[in-house]
Design a protein around this motif. Structure first.
Motif, short mmCIF file in Angstrom:
data_model
loop_
_atom_site.label_atom_id
_atom_site.label_comp_id
_atom_site.label_asym_id
_atom_site.label_seq_id
_atom_site.Cartn_x
_atom_site.Cartn_y
_atom_site.Cartn_z
N GLU A 1 -8.16 -8.56 11.46
CA GLU A 1 -9.57 -8.28 11.37
C GLU A 1 -9.90 -7.59 9.93
O GLU A 1 -10.94 -7.65 9.46
CB GLU A 1 -9.63 -6.93 12.27
N ARG B 1 -4.22 -1.62 1.83
CA ARG B 1 -4.64 -2.18 2.77
C ARG B 1 -6.02 -1.95 3.47
O ARG B 1 -6.62 -2.72 4.01
CB ARG B 1 -3.52 -1.46 4.20
N ASP C 1 -6.16 -4.19 13.16
CA ASP C 1 -5.20 -4.98 12.62
C ASP C 1 -5.31 -5.92 11.30
O ASP C 1 -6.27 -6.15 10.93
CB ASP C 1 -4.66 -6.07 13.73
N ALA C 2 -4.11 -6.70 10.64
CA ALA C 2 -4.27 -7.11 9.55
C ALA C 2 -5.25 -8.29 9.72
O ALA C 2 -6.00 -8.30 8.48
CB ALA C 2 -2.87 -7.67 9.07
N ASP D 1 -6.75 1.78 12.25
CA ASP D 1 -5.96 1.27 13.54
C ASP D 1 -6.35 -0.27 13.62
O ASP D 1 -5.67 -1.09 14.49
CB ASP D 1 -6.40 1.87 14.80
#
Length: 362
Positions: free
Chosen positions: A320, A252, A317-318, A315
């Motif tokens: 960004e 991620r 989000d996906a 922190d």
């Protein structure tokens, strides 16, 4: 064109990120019609972990000791258009004499210039350097820019020092499907280095301790029980180059940490930066001067100086993170591929100043 290289290793990537870089660069040079001959001393450490025993696009000469290969090396160097010696070459002084005496264009490529310079400043003997410095070479190249170039000329007598930065082969490093073996919230791929460890602790181990519900993945050799392990840190002692795309694509977010001496001098992008970007992974990196020459902080790459910075990146989000990754990949394909560096190297070799011996012969 023929290029002869005397280096550390191209055949083994174990504990050695430069092997992947050499493979990409040599492949790109071969695509431009360059015949490359790479001399590598066959040391037991790399022999045990050899993952590329032959080069598909060049000639690899493995040898047991310099005396065994000296005549072959001289023959190859004499017939070459350029002869290059690299940092950490086990036979650096002998190969340097050969390059300077017989190479039409002689080049020393320090892929660890800040480390080399720090060792010299500390009074250490750097056994891969010729005792007289770099003044005999037509050209000195450095994996890092900035102050390192100034000091290669000032402290080691290089007549002309220029950067040849890291790169990536996008045919081998590209986005792919998430592999469950490597799926994680934050990954870090890097061999253990004592000077790098405080930053690894702050940006990787401490966030793992504070986020027990997230998964952290560490890949690299040299780590032991002294590392601050937590139950949510998963470990791989070696990730072979063919697995790098899956490793990065399944992260991620992935972390880059720079060796201390390199970070202090700046302009020091590791090959891992470009690999991760080409694989579509968003990158979190420590901060050093010149970073913005390669990626735009906050837009193409995320930066962190503290544990809190790393937590803030986790922190995001996906959406960004995906935007950061997409822009970094576009920048990498536009500017930082092995093909770009091969073209640059050929340009530098073609414009290298005439050596004193050539002027005397003329």
């Amino acid at each position: 064109m023929k290029l002869v290289i005397f280096g550390l290793t191209v055949s083994s990537s174990w504990g050695n990120g430069h092997a992947t870089l050499w493979r990409g660069l040599i492949r790109a040079l071969a695509a431009r019609g360059v015949r490359v001959v790479f001399f590598e001393r066959d040391v037991p450490y790399y022999a045990r972990h050899r993952d590329l025993p032959a080069l598909p696009w060049a000639e690899l000469v493995l040898y047991a000791d310099w005396a065994e290969v000296a005549e072959r090396a001289r023959t190859e160097a004499t017939s070459a258009d350029a002869v290059m010696v690299t940092s950490y070459c086990p036979d650096g002084p002998a190969a340097s004499r050969l390059a300077v005496e017989h190479g039409r264009v002689s080049v020393f490529y320090d892929m660890d210039a800040p480390v080399t310079l720090a060792r010299l400043a500390a009074g250490e003997t750097v056994d891969y350097l010729p005792s007289e410095g770099l003044g005999g070479f037509d050209l000195a190249l450095s994996f890092t820019g900035g102050e390192a170039l100034v000091r290669l000329e000032r402290d080691l007598g290089a007549r002309r020092a220029l950067p040849l930065y890291g790169h990536v082969d996008p045919d081998h490093h590209r986005p792919g499907a998430v592999d469950p073996r490597y799926a994680c919230d934050l990954s870090y791929l890097g061999t253990y280095a004592a000077d790098r460890q405080p930053t690894v602790n702050a940006l990787f181990a401490e966030p793992a301790r504070l986020r027990p519900g997230q998964r952290f993945l560490l890949g690299g050799s040299g780590y032991d029980t002294a590392f601050p392990w937590t139950d949510n840190i998963y470990f791989l002692d070696h990730v072979a180059p063919p697995e790098h795309p899956a490793f990065f694509a399944s992260s991620r977010l992935t972390l880059n940490v720079t060796r201390r001496d390199m970070a202090q001098m700046g302009y020091c992008p590791s090959g891992r930066l470009f690999e991760a970007a080409a694989c579509g992974s968003p990158i979190l990196t420590d901060i050093w001067e010149g970073l913005d020459l390669f990626f735009e902080p906050g837009r193409e790459i995320l930066t962190a100086a503290t544990t809190e910075d790393a937590l803030a990146a986790l922190d995001l989000d996906a959406g960004e993170l995906a935007g950061v990754a997409r822009r970094a990949r576009e920048r990498t394909l536009d500017e930082h591929t092995s093909a770009h560096r091969a073209t640059e190297l050929l340009r530098l070799l073609s414009t290298a100043p005439a050596s004193p011996r050539d002027l005397e012969e003329a």
